[in-house]
Scaffold this motif. Structure first.
Motif, PDB file in Angstrom:
ATOM      1  N   THR A  25      16.898  64.378 -93.138  1.00  0.00           N
ATOM      2  CA  THR A  25      17.324  65.191 -94.281  1.00  0.00           C
ATOM      3  C   THR A  25      16.441  64.977 -95.500  1.00  0.00           C
ATOM      4  N   ARG A  26      15.728  63.866 -95.555  1.00  0.00           N
ATOM      5  CA  ARG A  26      14.860  63.569 -96.700  1.00  0.00           C
ATOM      6  C   ARG A  26      13.412  63.964 -96.386  1.00  0.00           C
ATOM      7  N   THR A  27      13.233  65.240 -96.085  1.00  0.00           N
ATOM      8  CA  THR A  27      11.892  65.737 -95.775  1.00  0.00           C
ATOM      9  C   THR A  27      10.979  65.710 -96.988  1.00  0.00           C
ATOM     10  N   ASP A  28      11.560  65.533 -98.183  1.00  0.00           N
ATOM     11  CA  ASP A  28      10.754  65.422 -99.391  1.00  0.00           C
ATOM     12  C   ASP A  28      10.023  64.089 -99.456  1.00  0.00           C
ATOM     13  N   VAL A  29      10.495  63.104 -98.725  1.00  0.00           N
ATOM     14  CA  VAL A  29       9.869  61.782 -98.716  1.00  0.00           C
ATOM     15  C   VAL A  29       8.783  61.773 -97.645  1.00  0.00           C
ATOM     16  N   GLN A  30       7.558  61.604 -98.094  1.00  0.00           N
ATOM     17  CA  GLN A  30       6.417  61.623 -97.190  1.00  0.00           C
ATOM     18  C   GLN A  30       6.273  60.277 -96.470  1.00  0.00           C
ATOM     19  N   ASN A  31       5.714  60.317 -95.272  1.00  0.00           N
ATOM     20  CA  ASN A  31       5.495  59.087 -94.510  1.00  0.00           C
ATOM     21  C   ASN A  31       4.632  58.092 -95.286  1.00  0.00           C
ATOM     22  N   ILE A  32       3.629  58.580 -95.986  1.00  0.00           N
ATOM     23  CA  ILE A  32       2.751  57.666 -96.727  1.00  0.00           C
ATOM     24  C   ILE A  32       3.540  56.945 -97.818  1.00  0.00           C
ATOM     25  N   ASP A  33       4.516  57.628 -98.414  1.00  0.00           N
ATOM     26  CA  ASP A  33       5.366  56.980 -99.419  1.00  0.00           C
ATOM     27  C   ASP A  33       6.225  55.891 -98.771  1.00  0.00           C
ATOM     28  N   LEU A  34       6.768  56.195 -97.613  1.00  0.00           N
ATOM     29  CA  LEU A  34       7.547  55.186 -96.884  1.00  0.00           C
ATOM     30  C   LEU A  34       6.682  53.972 -96.558  1.00  0.00           C
ATOM     31  N   MET A  35       5.471  54.221 -96.075  1.00  0.00           N
ATOM     32  CA  MET A  35       4.562  53.119 -95.735  1.00  0.00           C
ATOM     33  C   MET A  35       4.241  52.283 -96.968  1.00  0.00           C
ATOM     34  N   LYS A  80       5.557  71.965 -91.384  1.00  0.00           N
ATOM     35  CA  LYS A  80       6.634  72.428 -92.263  1.00  0.00           C
ATOM     36  C   LYS A  80       6.824  71.542 -93.492  1.00  0.00           C
ATOM     37  N   TYR A  81       6.656  70.211 -93.336  1.00  0.00           N
ATOM     38  CA  TYR A  81       7.048  69.301 -94.400  1.00  0.00           C
ATOM     39  C   TYR A  81       5.961  68.380 -94.949  1.00  0.00           C
ATOM     40  N   GLN A  82       4.951  68.098 -94.190  1.00  0.00           N
ATOM     41  CA  GLN A  82       3.978  67.092 -94.642  1.00  0.00           C
ATOM     42  C   GLN A  82       3.009  67.678 -95.646  1.00  0.00           C
ATOM     43  N   GLY A  83       2.940  67.039 -96.792  1.00  0.00           N
ATOM     44  CA  GLY A  83       2.002  67.453 -97.825  1.00  0.00           C
ATOM     45  C   GLY A  83       0.703  66.682 -97.698  1.00  0.00           C
ATOM     46  N   LYS A  84      -0.257  67.106 -98.452  1.00  0.00           N
ATOM     47  CA  LYS A  84      -1.545  66.406 -98.481  1.00  0.00           C
ATOM     48  C   LYS A  84      -1.392  65.163 -99.346  1.00  0.00           C
ATOM     49  N   ALA A  85      -1.861  64.050 -98.832  1.00  0.00           N
ATOM     50  CA  ALA A  85      -1.767  62.795 -99.581  1.00  0.00           C
ATOM     51  C   ALA A  85      -2.640  62.865-100.827  1.00  0.00           C
ATOM     52  N   THR A  86      -2.101  62.353-101.919  1.00  0.00           N
ATOM     53  CA  THR A  86      -2.862  62.317-103.161  1.00  0.00           C
ATOM     54  C   THR A  86      -3.841  61.142-103.127  1.00  0.00           C
ATOM     55  N   PRO A  87      -4.863  61.186-103.959  1.00  0.00           N
ATOM     56  CA  PRO A  87      -5.777  60.035-104.032  1.00  0.00           C
ATOM     57  C   PRO A  87      -5.034  58.740-104.369  1.00  0.00           C
ATOM     58  N   GLU A  88      -4.006  58.831-105.211  1.00  0.00           N
ATOM     59  CA  GLU A  88      -3.225  57.652-105.584  1.00  0.00           C
ATOM     60  C   GLU A  88      -2.457  57.086-104.383  1.00  0.00           C
ATOM     61  N   GLN A  89      -1.888  57.973-103.584  1.00  0.00           N
ATOM     62  CA  GLN A  89      -1.173  57.524-102.386  1.00  0.00           C
ATOM     63  C   GLN A  89      -2.127  56.847-101.409  1.00  0.00           C
ATOM     64  N   LEU A  90      -3.291  57.454-101.221  1.00  0.00           N
ATOM     65  CA  LEU A  90      -4.274  56.889-100.296  1.00  0.00           C
ATOM     66  C   LEU A  90      -4.772  55.530-100.781  1.00  0.00           C
ATOM     67  N   GLU A  91      -4.990  55.395-102.079  1.00  0.00           N
ATOM     68  CA  GLU A  91      -5.438  54.120-102.643  1.00  0.00           C
ATOM     69  C   GLU A  91      -4.365  53.051-102.471  1.00  0.00           C
ATOM     70  N   ALA A  92      -3.120  53.426-102.725  1.00  0.00           N
ATOM     71  CA  ALA A  92      -2.016  52.477-102.535  1.00  0.00           C
ATOM     72  C   ALA A  92      -1.923  52.057-101.073  1.00  0.00           C
ATOM     73  N   MET A  93      -2.137  52.994-100.168  1.00  0.00           N
ATOM     74  CA  MET A  93      -2.091  52.690 -98.728  1.00  0.00           C
ATOM     75  C   MET A  93      -3.178  51.677 -98.364  1.00  0.00           C
ATOM     76  N   LYS A  94      -4.359  51.834 -98.936  1.00  0.00           N
ATOM     77  CA  LYS A  94      -5.447  50.905 -98.657  1.00  0.00           C
ATOM     78  C   LYS A  94      -5.103  49.505 -99.127  1.00  0.00           C
ATOM     79  N   LYS A  95      -4.405  49.401-100.272  1.00  0.00           N
ATOM     80  CA  LYS A  95      -4.028  48.092-100.801  1.00  0.00           C
ATOM     81  C   LYS A  95      -2.911  47.459 -99.989  1.00  0.00           C
ATOM     82  N   VAL A  96      -1.920  48.251 -99.646  1.00  0.00           N
ATOM     83  CA  VAL A  96      -0.745  47.727 -98.953  1.00  0.00           C
ATOM     84  C   VAL A  96      -1.024  47.487 -97.474  1.00  0.00           C
ATOM     85  N   HIS A  97      -1.775  48.377 -96.865  1.00  0.00           N
ATOM     86  CA  HIS A  97      -2.045  48.312 -95.422  1.00  0.00           C
ATOM     87  C   HIS A  97      -3.528  48.525 -95.156  1.00  0.00           C
TER      88      HIS A  97
END
Length: 100
Positions: A25-35, A80-97
Motif C-alpha cells: 500500500t505504500r507505493t510512494d516509498v521507493q526501495n532506495i529509500d527503504l535501503m 507503475k510505481y518506481q521513480g528515478k533515483a535522485t542524485p541524493e538518494q544514490l549518494e546516500a546509497m553509496k554511503k550506507v551500502h
C-alpha cells in the motif's frame, strides 16, 4: 510469555503478511529509500522468502517470490510505481551500502 513453536510460527507469518501488505500500500516509498533508512527493501524481502523456500526444498522462483511481495509482477510494479533515483538518494546509497 512463553509460546509454543507452532504459535510462534503463526504469529511470525501473520506479521510477515502484514508487513508485505503495508509495503504494497505504500507505493510512494521507493526501495532506495527503504535501503537507505532500514537497510532492506522489497527485493531483499523477496530474496529472503526465496531463500526460505530453497532451504525447505519448496519450488519458488525469483519472479514468484517478487510477485508474492509486490503483489504483481516486478516489472509491472517498477513501471507503475518506481521513480528515478535522485542524485541524493544514490549518494546516500553509496554511503550506507557501498558496493550494493
Amino acid at each position: 510469555m512463553a509460546i509454543d513453536d507452532k504459535t510462534r510460527t503463526e504469529l511470525e507469518a501473520a506479521a510477515f503478511r502484514r508487513l508485505v501488505e503495508h509495503l504494497r500500500t505504500r507505493t510512494d516509498v521507493q526501495n532506495i529509500d527503504l535501503m537507505n533508512l532500514a537497510g532492506f527493501c522489497r527485493n531483499c524481502l523477496s530474496n529472503w522468502l526465496k531463500d526460505a523456500a530453497d532451504a525447505q526444498g519448496a519450488a519458488l522462483s525469483k519472479d514468484e517470490s517478487r510477485e508474492a511481495v509486490y503483489g504483481m509482477p516486478y516489472d509491472a510494479w517498477k513501471e507503475k510505481y518506481q521513480g528515478k533515483a535522485t542524485p541524493e538518494q544514490l549518494e546516500a546509497m553509496k554511503k550506507v551500502h557501498p558496493g550494493h
